[in-house]
Enzyme design. Structure first.
Site, PDB file in Angstrom:
ATOM      1  N   LYS A   3      23.607 -69.434  48.291  1.00  0.00           N
ATOM      2  CA  LYS A   3      24.030 -70.470  47.343  1.00  0.00           C
ATOM      3  C   LYS A   3      23.612 -71.832  47.913  1.00  0.00           C
ATOM      4  CE  LYS A   3      26.753 -73.212  46.014  1.00  0.00           C
ATOM      5  NZ  LYS A   3      26.385 -74.609  45.675  1.00  0.00           N
ATOM      6  N   GLU A  59      30.163 -73.676  60.172  1.00  0.00           N
ATOM      7  CA  GLU A  59      29.620 -74.872  60.826  1.00  0.00           C
ATOM      8  C   GLU A  59      30.051 -76.053  59.961  1.00  0.00           C
ATOM      9  OE1 GLU A  59      25.719 -72.901  62.959  1.00  0.00           O
ATOM     10  OE2 GLU A  59      25.450 -74.570  61.598  1.00  0.00           O
ATOM     11  N   CYS A  66      25.079 -83.593  60.808  1.00  0.00           N
ATOM     12  CA  CYS A  66      26.434 -83.327  61.324  1.00  0.00           C
ATOM     13  C   CYS A  66      26.531 -83.634  62.810  1.00  0.00           C
ATOM     14  CB  CYS A  66      26.767 -81.860  61.089  1.00  0.00           C
ATOM     15  SG  CYS A  66      25.625 -80.786  61.948  1.00  0.00           S
ATOM     16  N   GLU A 122      34.752 -88.682  59.307  1.00  0.00           N
ATOM     17  CA  GLU A 122      33.309 -88.454  59.148  1.00  0.00           C
ATOM     18  C   GLU A 122      32.795 -89.263  57.952  1.00  0.00           C
ATOM     19  OE1 GLU A 122      31.798 -84.593  57.714  1.00  0.00           O
ATOM     20  OE2 GLU A 122      30.363 -84.730  59.353  1.00  0.00           O
TER      21      GLU A 122
HETATM   22  N1  LIG Z   1      28.237 -78.100  61.589  1.00  0.00           N
HETATM   23  C1  LIG Z   1      27.018 -78.077  61.075  1.00  0.00           C
HETATM   24  O1  LIG Z   1      26.072 -77.451  61.589  1.00  0.00           O
HETATM   25  C2  LIG Z   1      26.756 -78.837  59.796  1.00  0.00           C
HETATM   26  C3  LIG Z   1      25.434 -78.942  59.345  1.00  0.00           C
HETATM   27  C4  LIG Z   1      25.196 -79.678  58.166  1.00  0.00           C
HETATM   28  C5  LIG Z   1      26.245 -80.258  57.445  1.00  0.00           C
HETATM   29  N2  LIG Z   1      27.500 -80.111  57.923  1.00  0.00           N
HETATM   30  C6  LIG Z   1      28.615 -80.739  57.218  1.00  0.00           C
HETATM   31  O2  LIG Z   1      28.455 -80.559  55.797  1.00  0.00           O
HETATM   32  C7  LIG Z   1      28.976 -81.696  55.106  1.00  0.00           C
HETATM   33  C8  LIG Z   1      27.923 -82.241  54.155  1.00  0.00           C
HETATM   34  O3  LIG Z   1      27.407 -81.177  53.380  1.00  0.00           O
HETATM   35  P1  LIG Z   1      27.967 -80.952  51.886  1.00  0.00           P
HETATM   36  O4  LIG Z   1      28.388 -82.243  51.281  1.00  0.00           O
HETATM   37  O5  LIG Z   1      26.983 -80.085  51.167  1.00  0.00           O
HETATM   38  O6  LIG Z   1      29.290 -80.095  52.158  1.00  0.00           O
HETATM   39  P2  LIG Z   1      30.207 -79.460  51.016  1.00  0.00           P
HETATM   40  O7  LIG Z   1      31.294 -78.798  51.739  1.00  0.00           O
HETATM   41  O8  LIG Z   1      30.535 -80.441  49.952  1.00  0.00           O
HETATM   42  O9  LIG Z   1      29.264 -78.347  50.312  1.00  0.00           O
HETATM   43  C9  LIG Z   1      28.609 -77.380  51.084  1.00  0.00           C
HETATM   44  C10 LIG Z   1      28.291 -76.189  50.206  1.00  0.00           C
HETATM   45  O10 LIG Z   1      29.519 -75.569  49.851  1.00  0.00           O
HETATM   46  C11 LIG Z   1      29.571 -75.352  48.450  1.00  0.00           C
HETATM   47  N3  LIG Z   1      30.977 -75.382  48.047  1.00  0.00           N
HETATM   48  C12 LIG Z   1      31.749 -76.458  47.802  1.00  0.00           C
HETATM   49  N4  LIG Z   1      33.010 -76.070  47.480  1.00  0.00           N
HETATM   50  C13 LIG Z   1      33.026 -74.700  47.542  1.00  0.00           C
HETATM   51  C14 LIG Z   1      34.009 -73.687  47.301  1.00  0.00           C
HETATM   52  N5  LIG Z   1      35.252 -74.012  46.941  1.00  0.00           N
HETATM   53  N6  LIG Z   1      33.654 -72.373  47.421  1.00  0.00           N
HETATM   54  C15 LIG Z   1      32.389 -72.036  47.779  1.00  0.00           C
HETATM   55  N7  LIG Z   1      31.400 -72.950  48.006  1.00  0.00           N
HETATM   56  C16 LIG Z   1      31.728 -74.254  47.898  1.00  0.00           C
HETATM   57  C17 LIG Z   1      28.741 -76.490  47.888  1.00  0.00           C
HETATM   58  O11 LIG Z   1      28.310 -76.189  46.577  1.00  0.00           O
HETATM   59  C18 LIG Z   1      27.600 -76.545  48.893  1.00  0.00           C
HETATM   60  O12 LIG Z   1      26.633 -75.553  48.593  1.00  0.00           O
HETATM   61  C19 LIG Z   1      29.340 -82.709  56.187  1.00  0.00           C
HETATM   62  O13 LIG Z   1      30.719 -82.634  56.451  1.00  0.00           O
HETATM   63  C20 LIG Z   1      28.559 -82.227  57.411  1.00  0.00           C
HETATM   64  O14 LIG Z   1      29.167 -82.594  58.633  1.00  0.00           O
HETATM   65  C21 LIG Z   1      27.790 -79.420  59.080  1.00  0.00           C
HETATM   66  N1  LIG Z   2      22.414 -75.881  62.799  1.00  0.00           N
HETATM   67  C1  LIG Z   2      21.511 -76.773  63.287  1.00  0.00           C
HETATM   68  C2  LIG Z   2      21.562 -78.117  62.986  1.00  0.00           C
HETATM   69  C3  LIG Z   2      22.608 -78.680  62.224  1.00  0.00           C
HETATM   70  C4  LIG Z   2      22.508 -79.965  61.753  1.00  0.00           C
HETATM   71  C5  LIG Z   2      23.543 -80.572  61.011  1.00  0.00           C
HETATM   72  O1  LIG Z   2      23.407 -81.460  60.157  1.00  0.00           O
HETATM   73  C6  LIG Z   2      20.442 -76.286  64.197  1.00  0.00           C
HETATM   74  O2  LIG Z   2      19.696 -77.120  64.757  1.00  0.00           O
HETATM   75  O3  LIG Z   2      20.365 -75.046  64.344  1.00  0.00           O
END
Ligand SMILES: NC(=O)c1ccc[n+]([C@@H]2O[C@H](COP(=O)([O-])OP(=O)(O)OC[C@H]3O[C@@H](n4cnc5c(N)ncnc54)[C@H](O)[C@@H]3O)[C@@H](O)[C@H]2O)c1
Ligand SMILES: N/C(=C\C=C\C=O)C(=O)O
Length: 492
Positions: free
Chosen positions: A187, A263, A297, A396
């Site tokens: 998704k 993550e 992130c 954040e």
């Molecule tokens: N830790 C990591 O490796 C990492 C990497 C990238 C982004 N992030 C985090 O992601 C966030 C930004 O990304 P975002 O705005 O897409 O996050 P988000 O949580 O808004 O959405 C992420 C995904 O989850 C889906 N989603 C949302 N609500 C849902 C539900 N109730 N059930 C199932 N799926 C659902 C969304 O459609 C999207 O595909 C930031 O907080 C960032 O720190 C973390």
């Molecule tokens: N998961 C990884 C990066 C995440 C980036 C977050 O925005 C990676 O480098 O494997």
């Protein structure tokens, strides 16, 4: 390939995004779609099929058939060859994928072309090679019995993805998921459907059997995302996204006791001691603060500088930040593109306004660049004068906004760095070897870089603690999540 202008590319490319289910591109049953906006032009680039329960059911059924069919029985060497081929084709189509990633996210084309797409290909190459080296364990009970473990795939796995590094992060999940012998329903984030859509045809061209990889577009709640977390035939979910979303998914997945890998969000400290090499610190901290518009992130958005170095750092770092070029993502000179959406732009702007209310000083940035009236552009922003308990230092922001605080003692900065709900990553700058090891061991984060940032060895455990995640992926850790172990005890 010369990058065609945005208009030409969209006129000539099928930018309407359909689901990819059982090896075919299909619309939603109810024909529902949503529009895909280019964050740099604010124009509609095309439509995206909006999936729901029905499309998830079709995709999971196709994945289940494929799992029980050829895929799980395919010899590992053949599976590895197909997985490696996916990586090859991604590299063959790098320019096209980089352009579409830039259109979807507003990130500079040069960044997509040099980081996002090559790393997406490498995810497949790495796990195709790594899977040949994994073993399990065996134990002899004297001459009484022999124990050995076998590893088997889980089945149908749901992969839910964010919008900041769309193809990089989607393939970071898909590659080990397939290498372990599973089938997948992906998704993509609703903001970034285009490279995910092309991934379907790339997998097919690489020889992935129909139904092994399925891609369903849509939103989270009451849409494809939620349906995926509730479907009884999905045995595991790997999710990357906001911490709050992770909590909702955990509730939904509990009903069918799905295995979860998370993550999540981060608010990462960047700790700079006075003995650090200031030139090196500035060069890397510009990246760890503002790369991808700060929408990473792992960005070190909480900068702590030891007081003797504080004034020189603020002056030099601010001057260097002012040199960054905010502009059209397709312009090769651009170093900072647009934020993902108007909604996210307004959210990040609100934190800059909050920073002033909390007593902060805007050293640079915080506004839309005057010459860019269209597009969700925000200047890279540096804020000083805040305290560690301010919301802008605690929450954040996920944009090109960093805070800088001075510190006097090691114990003080460790306490401040750990004073957060998050625990994803941290960066430490010092030339004192003992201090580097001592401080790193006390920082509550899953990933800690010393005198560098975002240097990635894919064999290492990747993930966060506290509210930044559950579990680790990378190398063996990915196989631990994407497979089951059974211990077999044979009486001798
Ligand atoms: N830790 C990591 O490796 C990492 C990497 C990238 C982004 N992030 C985090 O992601 C966030 C930004 O990304 P975002 O705005 O897409 O996050 P988000 O949580 O808004 O959405 C992420 C995904 O989850 C889906 N989603 C949302 N609500 C849902 C539900 N109730 N059930 C199932 N799926 C659902 C969304 O459609 C999207 O595909 C930031 O907080 C960032 O720190 C973390
Ligand atoms: N998961 C990884 C990066 C995440 C980036 C977050 O925005 C990676 O480098 O494997």
């Amino acid at each position: 390939m010369q990058i065609q202008s945005r208009a030409e590319m969209i006129k000539t490319k099928p930018i309407d995004c359909l689901h990819f289910i059982d090896g075919k591109y299909v619309p939603s049953k109810n024909e529902k779609t949503f529009v895909n906006i280019n964050p740099a032009t604010e124009e509609v680039m095309g439509t995206v099929a909006e999936g729901g329960k029905e499309e998830i059911a079709l995709a999971v059924a196709a994945a289940k058939r494929a799992f029980e069919g050829s895929w799980r029985r395919m010899p590992a060497g053949e599976r590895a060859r197909i997985i490696r081929r996916i990586g090859d084709i991604i590299l063959e189509r790098k320019d096209e994928l980089a352009a579409l990633e830039s259109f979807d996210t507003g990130k500079p084309y040069g960044l997509a072309s040099s980081i996002d797409i090559p790393r997406a290909a490498y995810n497949f190459h790495f796990f195709a090679d790594y899977m040949a080296s994994i073993g399990t364990e065996a134990y002899q009970m004297d001459d009484v019995a022999l124990n050995y473990a076998i590893r088997r795939p889980l089945g149908v796995v749901g992969l839910i993805n964010p919008w900041n590094l769309p193809l990089l992060l989607m393939t970071w999940k898909l590659a080990p998921c397939l290498a372990a012998g599973n089938t997948a329903v992906l998704k993509p984030a609703e903001w970034t459907p285009m490279t995910a859509t092309l991934l379907g045809e790339i997998c097919k061209e690489a020889g992935v059997p129909d139904g092994v990889v399925n891609i369903v577009h849509g939103f989270g709640p009451d849409s494809a995302g939620a349906a995926l977390t509730e479907h009884p035939d999905v045995c595991a979910i790997s999710f990357t996204g906001e911490t709050t979303t992770g909590k909702h998914i955990m509730t939904a997945a509990a009903k069918t006791l799905k295995r979860l890998s998370y993550e999540l969000g981060g608010k990462n400290p960047n700790i700079i001691f006075a003995d650090a090499d200031l030139d090196e610190v500035i060069e890397t901290t510009i990246k760890s603060s503002f790369i991808n518009q700060g929408e990473v992130c792992l960005c070190g958005s909480r900068i702590y500088v030891e007081r003797p170095l504080y004034d020189a750092f603020v002056e030099r770092f601010t001057a260097k930040t002012k040199e960054l070029i905010v502009g059209d993502p397709l312009d090769p000179n651009t170093t900072v593109g647009t934020l993902i959406s108007e909604e996210h732009y307004n959210r990040v702007r609100s934190y800059v306004e909050l920073a002033v209310e909390e007593g902060g000083v805007i050293e640079t940035g915080g506004k839309r660049p005057e010459h860019l009236s269209t597009g969700y552009y925000l200047e890279p922003t540096i804020i000083t004068g805040l305290t560690n308990d301010c919301r802008v230092v605690q929450e954040e922001i996920f944009g090109p906004v960093v805070t800088i605080l001075p510190f006097d003692r090691e114990e003080e900065v460790i306490k401040q760095a750990n004073d957060t709900h998050y625990g994803l990553s941290a960066t430490i700058w010092t030339n004192d070897l003992r201090r580097a090891h001592r401080v790193a061991a006390q920082i509550e984060a899953g990933i800690i870089w010393v005198n560098t940032w975002f240097l990635r060895d894919l064999r290492t455990p990747f993930g966060g603690m506290k509210q930044s995640g559950i579990g680790r992926e990378g190398g063996m850790h990915s196989f631990e999540f994407y497979s089951e172990l059974s211990n077999i005890c044979i009486k001798l």
